[in-house]
Design a protein around this motif. Structure first.
Motif, PDB file in Angstrom:
ATOM      1  N   LEU A   1      26.295  38.029   9.266  1.00 34.76           N
ATOM      2  CA  LEU A   1      25.237  37.218   8.966  1.00 34.76           C
ATOM      3  C   LEU A   1      26.005  36.256   8.409  1.00 34.76           C
ATOM      4  O   LEU A   1      24.730  34.971   7.930  1.00 34.76           O
TER       5      LEU A   1
ATOM      6  N   LEU B   1      26.460  46.859   4.603  1.00 35.90           N
ATOM      7  CA  LEU B   1      26.873  45.230   4.319  1.00 35.90           C
ATOM      8  C   LEU B   1      27.450  45.332   3.225  1.00 35.90           C
ATOM      9  O   LEU B   1      27.605  45.818   2.124  1.00 35.90           O
TER      10      LEU B   1
ATOM     11  N   LYS C   1      17.866  43.152  16.056  1.00 36.53           N
ATOM     12  CA  LYS C   1      16.925  43.637  14.725  1.00 36.53           C
ATOM     13  C   LYS C   1      15.624  42.538  15.456  1.00 36.53           C
ATOM     14  O   LYS C   1      14.621  42.733  13.983  1.00 36.53           O
TER      15      LYS C   1
ATOM     16  N   PRO D   1      22.344  41.927  19.505  1.00 35.52           N
ATOM     17  CA  PRO D   1      22.505  42.468  18.333  1.00 35.52           C
ATOM     18  C   PRO D   1      21.145  42.158  17.165  1.00 35.52           C
ATOM     19  O   PRO D   1      20.953  42.677  16.368  1.00 35.52           O
ATOM     20  N   LEU D   2      21.717  40.615  17.162  1.00 35.07           N
ATOM     21  CA  LEU D   2      20.653  40.210  16.335  1.00 35.07           C
ATOM     22  C   LEU D   2      19.434  40.090  16.481  1.00 35.07           C
ATOM     23  O   LEU D   2      18.576  40.154  15.918  1.00 35.07           O
TER      24      LEU D   2
ATOM     25  N   TYR E   1      18.479  48.062  14.484  1.00 32.20           N
ATOM     26  CA  TYR E   1      20.006  47.286  14.176  1.00 32.20           C
ATOM     27  C   TYR E   1      20.681  48.200  14.996  1.00 32.20           C
ATOM     28  O   TYR E   1      20.642  49.415  15.763  1.00 32.20           O
ATOM     29  N   PRO E   2      22.274  47.104  15.313  1.00 37.51           N
ATOM     30  CA  PRO E   2      23.015  47.924  15.855  1.00 37.51           C
ATOM     31  C   PRO E   2      23.588  49.115  14.732  1.00 37.51           C
ATOM     32  O   PRO E   2      23.685  49.529  14.102  1.00 37.51           O
TER      33      PRO E   2
ATOM     34  N   LEU F   1      29.946  42.747  11.641  1.00 35.26           N
ATOM     35  CA  LEU F   1      28.209  42.222  10.659  1.00 35.26           C
ATOM     36  C   LEU F   1      28.211  41.638   9.941  1.00 35.26           C
ATOM     37  O   LEU F   1      27.069  40.750  10.089  1.00 35.26           O
TER      38      LEU F   1
HETATM   39  O1  LIG Z   1      17.255  41.362   7.327  1.00 38.66           O
HETATM   40  C1  LIG Z   1      18.085  42.246   6.662  1.00 38.66           C
HETATM   41  O2  LIG Z   1      17.196  43.297   6.765  1.00 38.66           O
HETATM   42  C2  LIG Z   1      19.405  42.351   6.264  1.00 38.66           C
HETATM   43  O3  LIG Z   1      19.769  42.476   5.157  1.00 38.66           O
HETATM   44  C3  LIG Z   1      20.342  42.195   6.785  1.00 38.66           C
HETATM   45  C4  LIG Z   1      20.983  43.073   7.825  1.00 38.66           C
HETATM   46  C5  LIG Z   1      21.110  44.493   7.846  1.00 38.66           C
HETATM   47  N1  LIG Z   1      21.698  44.573   9.174  1.00 38.66           N
HETATM   48  C6  LIG Z   1      21.330  43.843   9.580  1.00 38.66           C
HETATM   49  C7  LIG Z   1      22.526  43.882  11.664  1.00 38.66           C
HETATM   50  C8  LIG Z   1      21.515  43.434  12.784  1.00 38.66           C
HETATM   51  C9  LIG Z   1      20.707  42.704  11.577  1.00 38.66           C
HETATM   52  C10 LIG Z   1      20.617  41.658  10.748  1.00 38.66           C
HETATM   53  C11 LIG Z   1      21.077  42.408   9.611  1.00 38.66           C
END
Ligand SMILES: O=C(O)C(=O)Cc1c[nH]c2ccccc12
Ligand SMILES: NC(=O)C1=CN([C@@H]2O[C@H](COP(=O)(O)OP(=O)(O)OC[C@H]3O[C@@H](n4cnc5c(N)ncnc54)[C@H](OP(=O)(O)O)[C@@H]3O)[C@@H](O)[C@H]2O)C=CC1
Length: 329
Positions: A220, A54, A263, A259-260, A269-270, A216
Motif C-alpha cells: 500500500l 492494516l 482486490k 493480490p492487489l 482480499y489477500p 501488505l
Molecule cells: O482499498 C481498500 O479497501 C483499502 O483500504 C486498502 C486495502 C486493504 N486491504 C487491501 C488488500 C489489498 C489491496 C488493498 C487493500
C-alpha cells in the motif's frame, strides 16, 4: 421532522463516516440501521481475537485520527471504543431497528423514497416512509451471512455455525473442528481453534495469496508513492514466495492474478497471515480440498478421502443485501 437531505442506509464505519462529514457541514441526514446498534458486524458478529490488518493510519475515519496510545494494529475492543468516541464527537444518532425494504428514485419529485419496516415494537412491524434528495448505500459487502448448500449437511450430528457466530476456540478444545472457507475469517478462526487445542482442518478450495501484515503495508505504501500496481504486486508475490515458499506442498495454490489486482477488480482480499501459516507448516492445521458430501459425522472431500468431525465453522463469507431493496432502473 424536517426532511433529511441524505438518507444513509447502514450504521457501519462507512455510514458513520458519511454522517460525520455531513454533520460537520450541517447537512441534515438520517442513518437507517436494521440492527439495534452501530457497527453490529464488529460488535456482535466477529471473533474475539480480531485486529485490523492494516496499520492504524490506513483505517481511521475522516476528521478523527486514532489516539496515539493505540497500537499499530488496532484490536476489536479499541476499534469499537474509537467508534463510540466518533459517534459522540460528531453527534451521530442512527435510527435503529429500521429495516429498509425498498428504495426507489422518484424522478418527478427528485427524491428517493425509502420504505422501512420498523422492527422495534412488540407487535407486527409497521411500515414507515422516508424521503430525501440523496441516498447513501452504506450497507456493505458483508450484510448477510452466506452458508453454501452442502449435500448431507442436515445429517451432521455436531455443531454447525457461520463465522459470524464464532467468538473463541475455548469450547472446542480436544474436538475435531472443520473450518470451511479460507478467506481472512476462515484462516484466523482456524488459527484460534488450533491455539485452543482443537484438532483443526480447513477447506481451501481456490488459489489464494498469503501476505504478512508487513508485506501488505509495504504494497500500500508503494501505491501511495506512485509505484505502478503491477510492479508493486509482483514484488509482493516475490516476497511471499521467498517468505512462505512453495505452498502447493500444503495443498495451497497461488492465483494467476496478483493480490492487489484481485482486490481492485473483484474485491477479493489477500489472506493476511497472523500465524496460520506456521500452524499449517507444522501440520497442526490440516488443509483439505472442497467438500463433496456429509454423512453423519463423516465429511467426504473431493479427493475421495473422508474424515470425522465434531464441529463445522462455515467461514464462507457474505452476500450484500442491495438486490433485496435497492430499486434502480
Ligand atoms: O482499498 C481498500 O479497501 C483499502 O483500504 C486498502 C486495502 C486493504 N486491504 C487491501 C488488500 C489489498 C489491496 C488493498 C487493500
Ligand atoms: N482483520 C481483518 O481486517 C479481517 C478482514 N476480513 C475481511 O472481511 C471480509 C469477509 O471475509 P470472510 O468472512 O473471510 O469472507 P470471504 O468472502 O473473504 O471468504 C469466503 C471464503 O469461503 C470460501 N467458500 C465459499 N463457499 C465455499 C464452499 N462452498 N466451499 C468451500 N469454500 C467456500 C471462499 O472460497 P472461494 O474463493 O473459492 O469462493 C473464500 O475462501 C473480507 O473482505 C475479509 O478480507 C475478515 C476477517 C478479518
Amino acid at each position: 421532522m424536517e426532511e433529511p437531505v441524505a438518507i444513509i442506509v447502514g450504521a457501519g464505519p462507512s455510514g458513520l463516516a458519511v454522517a460525520a462529514c455531513l454533520n460537520r457541514l450541517s447537512i441534515p441526514n438520517i442513518i437507517l440501521e436494521r440492527e439495534d446498534c452501530f457497527a453490529s458486524l464488529w460488535k456482535e458478529k466477529s471473533y474475539d481475537r480480531l485486529h485490523l490488518h492494516l496499520p492504524k493510519q490506513y483505517c481511521e475515519l475522516p476528521h478523527m485520527p486514532f489516539p496515539t496510545t493505540f497500537p499499530t494494529y488496532v484490536p476489536k475492543k479499541l476499534f469499537l471504543q474509537y467508534l463510540d468516541d466518533y459517534v459522540s464527537r460528531f453527534s451521530i444518532t442512527p435510527m435503529y431497528r429500521k429495516l429498509v425494504e425498498s428504495a426507489s428514485h422518484d424522478g418527478v419529485a427528485e427524491r428517493w423514497r425509502v420504505r422501512v419496516r420498523n422492527t422495534g415494537g412488540s407487535g407486527e412491524a409497521p411500515v414507515e416512509e422516508y424521503s430525501g434528495r440523496f441516498l447513501v448505500v452504506a450497507s456493505g459487502e458483508t450484510s448477510d451471512a452466506f452458508v453454501p448448500e452442502v449435500k448431507g449437511l442436515d445429517s451432521f450430528g455436531g455443531e454447525v455455525i457461520h463465522s459470524t457466530k464464532y467468538k473463541c476456540g475455548e469450547k472446542y478444545s480436544g474436538k475435531r473442528a472443520l473450518v470451511v472457507g479460507s478467506g481472512n475469517s476462515g484462516m484466523e478462526i482456524a488459527l484460534d481453534l488450533s491455539l485452543h487445542g482443537a484438532e483443526t482442518s480447513i477447506v481451501v478450495r481456490s488459489p489464494l495469496h498469503i501476505l504478512s501484515r508487513e508485506m501488505l503495508y509495504m504494497g500500500l505504501e508503494m501505491l501511495k508513492y506512485g509505484i505502478p500496481l503491477t510492479t508493486a504486486e509482483s514484488l509482493l508475490v516475490l516476497l511471499s514466495k521467498l517468505w512462505y515458499g512453495d505452498l502447493t506442498r500444503y495443498g495451497i495454490q497461488r492465483p494467476q492474478e496478483g493480490p492487489l489486482s484481485l482486490k481492485v477488480k473483484y474485491g477479493k482480499y489477500p489472506v493476511v497471515d497472523v500465524g496460520t501459516y506456521e500452524k499449517i507448516k507444522s501440520g497442526q492445521i490440516q488443509v483439505l480440498p472442497a467438500i463433496a458430501s456429509i454423512r453423519g459425522n463423516e465429511v467426504e472431500f473431493e479427493n475421495g478421502n473422508s474424515h470425522p468431525f465434531d464441529a463445522i465453522v462455515f467461514a464462507t463469507g457474505f452476500k450484500r443485501s442491495t438486490h433485496k431493496w435497492l430499486k434502480v432502473k
